[in-house]
Write a protein that holds these residues in place. Sequence first.
Motif, short mmCIF file in Angstrom:
data_model
loop_
_atom_site.label_atom_id
_atom_site.label_comp_id
_atom_site.label_asym_id
_atom_site.label_seq_id
_atom_site.Cartn_x
_atom_site.Cartn_y
_atom_site.Cartn_z
N VAL A 241 0.83 -1.21 0.00
CA VAL A 241 0.00 0.00 0.00
C VAL A 241 0.86 1.26 0.00
CG1 VAL A 241 -1.68 1.33 1.35
CG2 VAL A 241 -1.97 -1.15 1.08
N THR A 242 1.96 1.25 0.78
CA THR A 242 2.76 2.48 0.89
C THR A 242 3.60 2.74 -0.37
OG1 THR A 242 4.44 1.21 2.07
CG2 THR A 242 2.91 2.51 3.41
N GLU A 243 3.88 1.67 -1.13
CA GLU A 243 4.74 1.86 -2.31
C GLU A 243 3.95 2.01 -3.61
OE1 GLU A 243 7.62 -1.27 -2.34
OE2 GLU A 243 8.75 -0.40 -0.67
N ASP A 244 2.66 1.66 -3.60
CA ASP A 244 1.87 1.62 -4.83
C ASP A 244 1.26 3.01 -5.11
OD1 ASP A 244 -0.08 1.22 -6.78
OD2 ASP A 244 -0.51 -0.82 -6.08
N PRO A 245 1.64 3.63 -6.25
CA PRO A 245 1.13 4.98 -6.53
C PRO A 245 -0.38 5.03 -6.76
CG PRO A 245 2.42 4.14 -8.38
CD PRO A 245 2.56 3.14 -7.27
N ARG A 246 -1.03 3.85 -6.82
CA ARG A 246 -2.50 3.87 -6.95
C ARG A 246 -3.15 4.27 -5.62
NH1 ARG A 246 -3.71 -1.92 -9.29
NH2 ARG A 246 -2.04 -2.38 -7.81
N PHE A 247 -2.35 4.36 -4.54
CA PHE A 247 -2.87 4.88 -3.27
C PHE A 247 -2.29 6.27 -3.06
CE2 PHE A 247 -3.03 0.24 -2.71
CZ PHE A 247 -4.39 0.10 -2.44
N SER A 248 -3.15 7.27 -3.02
CA SER A 248 -2.70 8.67 -3.00
C SER A 248 -2.85 9.32 -1.63
CB SER A 248 -3.53 9.47 -4.01
OG SER A 248 -3.48 10.84 -3.74
N ARG A 249 -1.86 10.12 -1.25
CA ARG A 249 -1.96 10.92 -0.04
C ARG A 249 -2.69 12.23 -0.34
NH1 ARG A 249 1.46 10.58 4.20
NH2 ARG A 249 0.75 8.76 5.33
#
Length: 404
Positions: free
Chosen positions: A63-71
């Motif tokens: 989750v932390t490395e996958d750019p499909r999850f955005s901050r």
Amino acid sequence: MSEETITEILPPIRHWPALDLKGVDFDPVLTELMREGPVTRIRLPHGEGWAWLVTRYDDVRTVTEDPRFSRQAVTDQPVTRLDRHGTPGRGAVTFLDPPHHTRLRRSVAAAFSAEGVERVRDTSRRMLDELVDELLQDGPPADLTAAVLSPFPAAVLCELMGVPAADRHRMHAWTRLILSSWHGAQAGERAREEMGAYFADLIGLREGGTGQDVACLLGAAVGRGEVTLEEAAGFAVLLQLGGAAVTDNSGQLFHLLLARPALAERLRAEPEIRPRAVEELLRYIPHRNTVGLARIALEDVGIRGVRIRAGDAIYVSYLSANRDPDVFPYPETIDFSRSPNPHMTFGSGPHRCPGGTLARLVTGLLVEALLDRVPGLRPAVPPEHVPFKKGTSIRGPEALPVTW
Ligand code: HEM
């Protein structure tokens, strides 16, 4: 979306209150969530709705490395969260995605690299020696937090940031106001604005400079047009406040060593094991309450057969990742010889803590100085009487009464 079979059955939503945990007690709600499954759903005390939670090491990394999850997308949604007051706002480094996040982080990377941090080692050791001299001169009993654990990391941060010695007291006072809830939100907000204005001036003065401290690096990046002055000042505030994370973390560390003197004795007797022991203590210490900042799925993603839909909020737990038995055999045991120890105490992915190397330096110096120079160091009150912070996101003792 991955090829694995996706279940559409949603797990129940668990309410996760902020418990007033003491010492290094592991959050019992997190233990239950870990038992329930690798992908669960939670509702935190503030914000709206529910969010996914992943607790296993590999999933936290995904989750932390996958750019499909955005901050960045978090700023558009009233996501369920621990903190009453929302977020430090759009444009803060914590809420940027690459490439803007990369651009801002790169501007100060040299100061926080192994080499950059090494540059402040000798001065830091000298500053710590002075604080320990004062502690010994004043005599027991003492509050270790007020005497050493609070001023020392703040002073090291000032050194790295390039804050002149004359302004350090002011910087420390602002930090305390911003991070303590009992002065009220307004006083904290005012202190944050004042610290931001201070850094904007300092960075402005260093624009075009070639020094190696953070203010110079930010000034140079502003001069080159890579970073705006507002971004630079906001980033500087977050970096300066990072010192307090070491105060809290080392507060838990010394509370643990004082409560379990056999561990402290081993560290005194075998200095060569200290670097590995510090890593193990960093893995073991539950640094924060509940979870930090969420991420938002930008498209449907499958994790362990669960569909995370586009727009869903998701949290990771670095605390539970650090107790994953597939990566850390006997995770509840403090094992000073644990190797490898790829803990996630400083996070993972692009938002990984920039202060990890510095925090290791400061913690290592504290262990060295306090164990070697104060041989009889012991608690002045029973461990259960040590006051711990309430209602904060980062856990740590309010005060650490010691004698020797
Ligand atoms: C033992 C002490 C510390 C611990 C355990 C710690 C832990 C963390 C963690 C877990 C994150 C979040 C990663 C994420 O969002 O996924 C983080 C972010 C951050 N930390 Fe630390 N930290 C510590 C010390 C420091 C220090 C000394 C500084 C100052 C240089 C610092 C500055 C920051 C900043 C600015 C961020 C935001 C980074 C970003 O979003 O790109 N921290 N830290």
